[in-house]
Design a protein around this motif. Structure first.
Motif, mmCIF file in Angstrom:
data_model
loop_
_atom_site.group_PDB
_atom_site.id
_atom_site.type_symbol
_atom_site.label_atom_id
_atom_site.label_comp_id
_atom_site.label_asym_id
_atom_site.label_seq_id
_atom_site.Cartn_x
_atom_site.Cartn_y
_atom_site.Cartn_z
ATOM 1 N N SER A 10 37.748 30.114 5.827
ATOM 2 C CA SER A 10 37.110 28.853 5.482
ATOM 3 C C SER A 10 36.085 28.549 6.545
ATOM 4 N N ASN A 11 35.415 27.427 6.399
ATOM 5 C CA ASN A 11 34.440 26.994 7.394
ATOM 6 C C ASN A 11 35.067 26.167 8.499
ATOM 7 N N GLU A 12 36.371 25.983 8.441
ATOM 8 C CA GLU A 12 37.066 25.208 9.461
ATOM 9 C C GLU A 12 37.297 26.080 10.694
ATOM 10 N N PRO A 13 36.958 25.615 11.887
ATOM 11 C CA PRO A 13 37.225 26.400 13.104
ATOM 12 C C PRO A 13 38.709 26.721 13.239
ATOM 13 N N PHE A 14 38.990 27.794 13.964
ATOM 14 C CA PHE A 14 40.386 28.207 14.153
ATOM 15 C C PHE A 14 41.192 27.099 14.837
ATOM 16 N N ALA A 15 40.576 26.399 15.792
ATOM 17 C CA ALA A 15 41.280 25.341 16.519
ATOM 18 C C ALA A 15 40.425 24.072 16.545
ATOM 19 N N VAL A 16 41.070 22.940 16.240
ATOM 20 C CA VAL A 16 40.392 21.638 16.228
ATOM 21 C C VAL A 16 41.360 20.610 16.801
ATOM 22 N N VAL A 17 40.821 19.618 17.516
ATOM 23 C CA VAL A 17 41.646 18.546 18.067
ATOM 24 C C VAL A 17 41.130 17.201 17.550
ATOM 25 N N HIS A 18 42.047 16.366 17.077
ATOM 26 C CA HIS A 18 41.719 14.998 16.658
ATOM 27 C C HIS A 18 42.599 14.031 17.450
ATOM 28 N N GLU A 19 42.060 12.859 17.753
ATOM 29 C CA GLU A 19 42.830 11.851 18.473
ATOM 30 C C GLU A 19 42.751 10.520 17.751
ATOM 31 N N THR A 20 43.891 9.827 17.641
ATOM 32 C CA THR A 20 43.933 8.474 17.081
ATOM 33 C C THR A 20 44.545 7.543 18.121
ATOM 34 N N HIS A 21 44.792 6.295 17.718
ATOM 35 C CA HIS A 21 45.348 5.328 18.656
ATOM 36 C C HIS A 21 46.767 5.675 19.081
ATOM 37 N N SER A 22 47.493 6.509 18.297
ATOM 38 C CA SER A 22 48.904 6.757 18.621
ATOM 39 C C SER A 22 49.281 8.235 18.680
ATOM 40 N N ALA A 23 48.343 9.142 18.398
ATOM 41 C CA ALA A 23 48.709 10.551 18.360
ATOM 42 C C ALA A 23 47.504 11.430 18.654
ATOM 43 N N VAL A 24 47.821 12.699 19.006
ATOM 44 C CA VAL A 24 46.807 13.741 19.127
ATOM 45 C C VAL A 24 47.222 14.865 18.183
ATOM 46 N N LEU A 25 46.287 15.345 17.383
ATOM 47 C CA LEU A 25 46.571 16.371 16.385
ATOM 48 C C LEU A 25 45.838 17.654 16.766
ATOM 49 N N PHE A 26 46.597 18.738 16.859
ATOM 50 C CA PHE A 26 46.035 20.043 17.172
ATOM 51 C C PHE A 26 46.100 20.907 15.909
ATOM 52 N N LEU A 27 44.953 21.322 15.402
ATOM 53 C CA LEU A 27 44.896 22.224 14.260
ATOM 54 C C LEU A 27 44.640 23.626 14.802
ATOM 55 N N VAL A 28 45.609 24.512 14.603
ATOM 56 C CA VAL A 28 45.518 25.870 15.143
ATOM 57 C C VAL A 28 45.940 26.850 14.055
ATOM 58 N N GLY A 29 45.009 27.728 13.656
ATOM 59 C CA GLY A 29 45.330 28.681 12.606
ATOM 60 C C GLY A 29 45.738 27.973 11.334
ATOM 61 N N SER A 512 31.330 -0.413 2.140
ATOM 62 C CA SER A 512 31.835 0.858 2.643
ATOM 63 C C SER A 512 31.840 0.833 4.156
ATOM 64 N N GLY A 513 32.532 1.776 4.725
ATOM 65 C CA GLY A 513 32.599 1.853 6.173
ATOM 66 C C GLY A 513 32.720 3.284 6.627
ATOM 67 N N ALA A 514 32.663 3.499 7.912
ATOM 68 C CA ALA A 514 32.766 4.839 8.457
ATOM 69 C C ALA A 514 34.213 5.311 8.415
ATOM 70 N N ALA A 515 34.368 6.605 8.366
ATOM 71 C CA ALA A 515 35.706 7.175 8.299
ATOM 72 C C ALA A 515 36.378 7.107 9.655
ATOM 73 N N ARG A 516 37.693 7.092 9.649
ATOM 74 C CA ARG A 516 38.440 7.135 10.901
ATOM 75 C C ARG A 516 39.080 8.503 11.013
ATOM 76 N N PRO A 517 39.355 8.969 12.221
ATOM 77 C CA PRO A 517 40.146 10.189 12.374
ATOM 78 C C PRO A 517 41.544 9.931 11.843
ATOM 79 N N SER A 518 42.099 10.892 11.102
ATOM 80 C CA SER A 518 43.433 10.718 10.550
ATOM 81 C C SER A 518 44.491 11.186 11.537
ATOM 82 N N ASP A 519 45.716 10.687 11.357
ATOM 83 C CA ASP A 519 46.799 11.076 12.234
ATOM 84 C C ASP A 519 47.356 12.448 11.900
ATOM 85 N N SER A 520 47.215 12.913 10.663
ATOM 86 C CA SER A 520 47.799 14.202 10.303
ATOM 87 C C SER A 520 46.962 14.886 9.241
ATOM 88 N N ARG A 521 46.978 16.189 9.294
ATOM 89 C CA ARG A 521 46.196 16.977 8.327
ATOM 90 C C ARG A 521 47.079 18.085 7.791
#
Length: 521
Positions: A10-29, A512-521
């Protein structure tokens, strides 16, 4: 190498990090790992490792109710000494291009997906846990308590990132609606509408897969925030779709949900729950602002405005439409009720119902005789207002078609509106004498028994009505309706002209408004 959730490229990088007010999400593989932040935000507390472990386990348990194949378990992170130092929620990584929010932003057609989603949410609620503790969260006290908690949490941000006047009006309108709708809320508790639901339905956490939608990231840190009216749960997504500029889709989602859940809720309750969800997001944006998010201030304003717009549009109203016979009050009342989605009640119908007559049966009699004596008229208005009061308490706006010649009857109507914390709007129809005379002479087989002589007698005994706004009904009918609509809608509710007269525009049309980073993917 790049992978998607199913192992393909896919076009998604192998590793991505997202942060919200209560969590950090690491997308790996093909996996997603969620780390809870050691924070205390007032409404959640993850400061100890034991608390984070417990909430991770709870998150997996709860989300498996609706997305069992996504939530794989909890992983323990061990330090160099071999002792556990942190814990992660482990999930299948979802394909980013199939996120509902992404599809909407890309202009994709998602109606079928959203309809399937509405069915899924309704089925999830039908199978959800019920019980006394859960049902208690549907009471007026519990609903107002959740609002009040949010008001307290945003108080430090008023006059800075949160507009003070907007916040103040939101508080007042919320108090009015909840206080006046206890019967509606009690009825929904008795009907079993309060369920252990999701609590955080956002388009960023929903993925439209070929075999059906996956809904992630329910509230796990406080059961009471997940024990809620099913409509309240669904309204969160309707609000979020509006935020994304898909207002019509959000309204359609609620329609589909109501169909699948067999939910007859009034429009006012939909608006109230959408407003509540928008204000929750405004509160979260306030917290993000404190954490240095540069987008947060914009999100606070947009969500607060959204909440206020829905509270205004969901105002429950009692509208008196009166005037002399022949002034077109019944026609205007009917068109206004259709336009606003309100219930119309008429003294002509109620009077004959009380007399055991069909509406079309003539009961014509000289002035103040037959079923038109003062006693009959008092009985009619008493019954009319009793029915109106019950409807207002159940969240239905009501149009009352009557002559309203007696100031005492108008005062009683205003009292009924005040008891249910509803708006009271008074409209007096008027037309040129030659117009009313011609209308009365043309009448055949109508519900009203009034003729020219009755009209003259009523006019001679009509109390002054200074509280009413006058509607000319000898103009173009659509112009009369337009004026009535503009006088009836709360301040701040938008209208648009579609060529057939004005139509009230729900606030989800165009905000409408801007998107927020989600807590889980």
């Amino acid at each position: 190498m790049k992978v998607d959730a199913d192992g393909g490229s896919s076009n998604e990088p192998f590793a991505v990090v997202h942060e919200t007010h209560s969590a950090v999400l690491f997308l790996v593989g093909d996996r997603a790992y969620k780390l809870k932040k050691p924070v205390d935000l007032g409404f959640l507390n993850f400061t100890s490792r034991e608390q984070r472990l417990a909430v991770c386990r709870r998150e997996v348990e709860l989300n498996r109710r609706i997305a069992a194949d996504v939530y794989l378990g909890v992983a323990d992170v061990h330090g160099p000494d071999g002792a556990p130092c942190e814990h992660l929620v482990v999930m299948r990584r979802m394909p980013v291009h199939l996120r509902l929010a992404s599809l909407i932003r890309a202009g994709a057609s998602v109606d079928d997906d959203v309809r399937r989603l509405a069915r899924l949410v309704a089925a999830f609620h039908a199978a959800g846990r019920h019980g006394p503790d859960i049902s208690a969260q549907g009471s007026a006290e519990a609903l107002l308590g959740r609002w009040t908690d949010s008001f307290h949490q945003v108080r430090p941000y008023r006059k800075s990132v949160l507009d003070d006047e907007v916040a103040g009006e939101i508080e007042q309108r919320t108090a009015d609606f909840v206080a006046g709708r206890r019967r509606l809320l009690d009825d929904r508790v008795k009907a079993g509408r309060i369920v252990d639901g999701h609590g955080d339905l956002l388009a960023d956490d929903i993925f439209c897969l070929d075999d059906g939608p996956r809904v992630l990231d329910c509230i796990e840190f406080d059961d009471r925030l997940r024990w809620l009216d099913g409509l309240d749960d669904a309204a969160f997504l309707a609000m979020d779709l509006e935020r994304l500029g898909a207002a019509t889709l959000g309204a359609r989602f609620l329609d589909w949900y109501a169909e699948f859940a067999a939910d007859p809720a009034p429009a006012s309750l939909r608006h109230h729950y959408i407003a509540y969800r928008a204000f929750v997001r405004a509160k979260v944006a306030c917290l993000r602002h404190t954490q240095g998010d540069p987008q947060a201030a914009v999100d606070v304003a947009q969500h607060a405005d959204l909440a206020l717009s829905h509270l205004r549009t969901g105002t429950v109203s009692l509208v008196l439409v009166g005037g002399m016979p022949g002034t077109g009050k019944t026609t205007l009342a009917g068109r206004l009720a259709d336009h606003l989605g309100a219930v119309m009640l008429s003294t002509d119908r109620v009077r004959k119902e009380l007399a055991g007559l069909s509406p079309e049966t003539s009961a014509a009699a000289p002035y103040e005789t037959g079923i038109y004596t003062p006693a009959w008229t008092q009985r009619t208005y008493t019954q009319l207002l009793s029915r109106a009061g019950a409807l207002l308490e159940r969240g239905e706006s009501v149009i009352l078609d009557a002559s309203w010649a007696d100031a005492a009857h108008r005062a009683a109507a205003a009292d009924i509106a005040a008891c249910s914390r509803s708006a009271c709007i008074q409209l007096r129809c008027d037309a040129a004498p030659e117009v009313t005379t011609a209308r009365l002479r043309r009448r055949t087989h109508t519900i009203s028994d009034a003729d020219e002589h009755i009209a003259a007698a009523v006019g001679a005994h009509h109390d002054p009505w200074p509280q009413a706004a006058t509607i000319r009904t000898d103009e173009i009918p659509d112009q009369s309706l337009e004026r009535a609509v503009r006088l009836t809608l709360p301040a701040g509710v938008l209208t648009s002209d579609d060529g057939a007269g004005p139509t009230p525009v729900a606030p989800w049309d165009g905000l409408s408004g801007a998107a927020r980073p989600s807590d889980s993917r």
